[in-house]
Design an enzyme around this catalytic site. Structure first.
Site, PDB file in Angstrom:
ATOM      1  CD  GLN A 100     -37.476 -22.932   8.687  1.00 15.29           C
ATOM      2  OE1 GLN A 100     -37.717 -23.133   8.283  1.00 15.29           O
ATOM      3  NE2 GLN A 100     -38.061 -21.766  10.405  1.00 15.29           N
ATOM      4  CG  PHE A 101     -43.688 -18.081   9.031  1.00 16.80           C
ATOM      5  CD1 PHE A 101     -42.864 -17.101  10.132  1.00 16.80           C
ATOM      6  CD2 PHE A 101     -43.656 -19.489   9.531  1.00 16.80           C
ATOM      7  CE1 PHE A 101     -44.419 -17.796  12.029  1.00 16.80           C
ATOM      8  CE2 PHE A 101     -43.889 -19.704  11.447  1.00 16.80           C
ATOM      9  CZ  PHE A 101     -44.460 -18.710  11.849  1.00 16.80           C
ATOM     10  CB  THR A 102     -39.098 -18.560  12.008  1.00 21.05           C
ATOM     11  OG1 THR A 102     -38.219 -19.647  11.355  1.00 21.05           O
ATOM     12  CG2 THR A 102     -39.714 -18.729  12.120  1.00 21.05           C
TER      13      THR A 102
END
Length: 141
Positions: free
Chosen positions: A74-76
């Site tokens: 989950q890069f966010t």
């Protein structure tokens, strides 16, 4: 590394209409974000923390009861929306840095004895869950 951990009674990840990872609880859904200077040692620490985290019913951990984990990149989690309305993703590590570290978390959990399901790195994933409690924590290592 940063993780959002949710105690779930069930969770799944779907890519292109196909379930690629699913668990039935009690267990943990773990969203993992990586930044530029994260290391394999941090991946090991995060895995150990997740395996021993006592947030399941009766203050048990996954290691106590053999509960499964669903780990999703989950890069966010490294998005920054302090300025304006459009988040900046500059603190998120690029795929070639992040993917091996997310894989290292998964590998270390499995080495500890965990049953781990995953999403697909970089894919457009649909994550479904039933949050039990609800219990949600943010971990940083």
């Amino acid at each position: 590394m940063r993780a959002v951990v949710q105690r779930v009674s069930q969770a799944s990840v779907t890519v292109d209409g196909r379930v690629v990872g699913a668990i039935d609880g009690p267990g943990l859904l773990v969203l993992v974000g990586v930044t530029h200077d994260d290391t394999p040692e941090q991946a090991r620490k995060l895995a150990a923390k997740l395996w021993g985290l006592r947030i399941l019913p009766e203050e048990k951990s996954c290691s106590d009861v053999g509960a499964p984990l669903l780990v999703v990149s989950q890069f966010t989690l490294y998005g920054d929306a302090r300025k304006g309305r459009r988040p900046s993703w500059s603190a998120a590590a690029p795929g070639p840095v992040a993917e091996p570290l997310v894989d290292a978390v998964v590998a270390e959990l499995r080495a500890l004895g965990a049953k781990v399901e995953t999403g697909v790195f970089g894919a457009d994933m649909k994550v479904a869950l039933v949050n039990d409690g609800p219990v949600t924590l943010i971990l940083e290592v």
